[in-house]
Design a protein around this motif. Structure first.
Motif, PDB file in Angstrom:
ATOM      1  N   ASN A 114       0.802  -1.230   0.000  1.00 44.77           N
ATOM      2  CA  ASN A 114       0.000   0.000   0.000  1.00 44.77           C
ATOM      3  C   ASN A 114       0.838   1.286   0.000  1.00 44.77           C
ATOM      4  N   SER A 115       2.054   1.177  -0.532  1.00 46.61           N
ATOM      5  CA  SER A 115       2.882   2.321  -0.957  1.00 46.61           C
ATOM      6  C   SER A 115       3.453   3.208   0.135  1.00 46.61           C
ATOM      7  N   ILE A 116       2.738   3.366   1.248  1.00 44.53           N
ATOM      8  CA  ILE A 116       3.209   4.330   2.258  1.00 44.53           C
ATOM      9  C   ILE A 116       2.728   3.936   3.645  1.00 44.53           C
ATOM     10  N   HIS A 117       3.582   4.207   4.618  1.00 45.74           N
ATOM     11  CA  HIS A 117       3.229   4.053   6.034  1.00 45.74           C
ATOM     12  C   HIS A 117       3.277   5.423   6.692  1.00 45.74           C
ATOM     13  N   GLY A 118       2.398   5.673   7.649  1.00 46.10           N
ATOM     14  CA  GLY A 118       2.463   6.894   8.444  1.00 46.10           C
ATOM     15  C   GLY A 118       2.119   6.602   9.889  1.00 46.10           C
ATOM     16  N   SER A 119       2.768   7.286  10.814  1.00 45.57           N
ATOM     17  CA  SER A 119       2.496   7.086  12.245  1.00 45.57           C
ATOM     18  C   SER A 119       1.037   7.398  12.551  1.00 45.57           C
ATOM     19  N   ASP A 120       0.510   6.700  13.583  1.00 48.32           N
ATOM     20  CA  ASP A 120      -0.913   6.876  13.897  1.00 48.32           C
ATOM     21  C   ASP A 120      -1.179   7.721  15.137  1.00 48.32           C
ATOM     22  N   ALA A 121      -0.125   8.114  15.870  1.00 47.47           N
ATOM     23  CA  ALA A 121      -0.329   8.883  17.110  1.00 47.47           C
ATOM     24  C   ALA A 121       0.993   9.552  17.495  1.00 47.47           C
ATOM     25  N   PRO A 122       0.953  10.576  18.356  1.00 44.19           N
ATOM     26  CA  PRO A 122       2.192  11.266  18.751  1.00 44.19           C
ATOM     27  C   PRO A 122       3.241  10.331  19.359  1.00 44.19           C
ATOM     28  N   GLU A 123       2.810   9.371  20.162  1.00 43.10           N
ATOM     29  CA  GLU A 123       3.769   8.461  20.813  1.00 43.10           C
ATOM     30  C   GLU A 123       4.468   7.588  19.775  1.00 43.10           C
ATOM     31  N   THR A 124       3.693   7.036  18.838  1.00 41.03           N
ATOM     32  CA  THR A 124       4.309   6.177  17.818  1.00 41.03           C
ATOM     33  C   THR A 124       5.163   7.009  16.875  1.00 41.03           C
ATOM     34  N   ALA A 125       4.761   8.237  16.585  1.00 39.30           N
ATOM     35  CA  ALA A 125       5.576   9.106  15.725  1.00 39.30           C
ATOM     36  C   ALA A 125       6.950   9.315  16.361  1.00 39.30           C
ATOM     37  N   ALA A 126       6.977   9.620  17.646  1.00 44.01           N
ATOM     38  CA  ALA A 126       8.254   9.857  18.330  1.00 44.01           C
ATOM     39  C   ALA A 126       9.109   8.589  18.339  1.00 44.01           C
ATOM     40  N   GLU A 127       8.476   7.450  18.605  1.00 43.55           N
ATOM     41  CA  GLU A 127       9.221   6.173  18.632  1.00 43.55           C
ATOM     42  C   GLU A 127       9.768   5.826  17.248  1.00 43.55           C
ATOM     43  N   GLU A 128       8.931   5.993  16.237  1.00 48.78           N
ATOM     44  CA  GLU A 128       9.327   5.596  14.872  1.00 48.78           C
ATOM     45  C   GLU A 128      10.418   6.522  14.328  1.00 48.78           C
ATOM     46  N   ILE A 129      10.315   7.824  14.615  1.00 55.55           N
ATOM     47  CA  ILE A 129      11.374   8.755  14.195  1.00 55.55           C
ATOM     48  C   ILE A 129      12.694   8.346  14.853  1.00 55.55           C
TER      49      ILE A 129
END
Ligand code: CMP
Length: 140
Positions: A114-129
């Motif tokens: 599905n071409s792209i992934h994006g974080s779903d919440a502020p906590e996961t965004a910080a962890e994934e970055i």
């Protein structure tokens, strides 16, 4: 709403079809700024760790094998309400359910590819970055 950062991956099905630029253009046209970016080849262990939250799901092995099948482009996106905005620009996880004009409607091949992934919440965004980028790579 304050300026926020989110994490994004241009997935193997998209890099393979030379769609990185087309997808970046859609992110930028949607109001997000790409503030860090690199093209990498994940190892299986790295893909498994990134998607560990899905380890019990029936699609986990298929997902991890897909994510190592070609290089990916990992990104940090910045903008107003960036986490939600990115999810709007991406469209629904399954391209069959995605709205017209979204990245997944225009480019995704299937629920898995599905071409792209994006974080779903502020906590996961910080962890994934933090999983993919060091502080030195993140310019203020
Ligand atoms: P992503 O946002 O990267 O998060 C987990 C991924 O698992 C998701 O996008 C989909 O690509 C994938 N996924 C979710 N459900 C399924 C499924 N039923 N079969 C295969 N892949 C799936």
């Amino acid at each position: 709403m304050a300026i926020e950062r989110t994490f994004s991956i241009v997935k193997p099905d998209a890099t393979k079809r030379n769609l990185t630029g087309a997808i970046c253009a859609m992110l930028e046209a949607g109001g997000l700024r790409i503030v860090a970016q690199k093209r990498i080849q994940l190892t299986l262990a790295q893909a498994q760790a990134f998607y560990a939250v899905h380890a019990e799901r029936p699609f986990y092995d298929e997902l991890c094998e897909f994510m190592v099948s070609e290089p990916i482009v990992v990104q940090v996106l910045e903008g107003e309400n960036a986490i939600l905005r990115n999810r709007e620009i991406m469209g629904a996880t399954n391209p069959a359910d995605a709205d017209a004009g979204t990245i997944r409607k225009e480019h995704a091949l299937s629920l898995g590819e599905n071409s792209i992934h994006g974080s779903d919440a502020p906590e996961t965004a910080a962890e994934e970055i933090a999983y993919f980028f060091s502080g030195l790579e993140l310019v203020g």
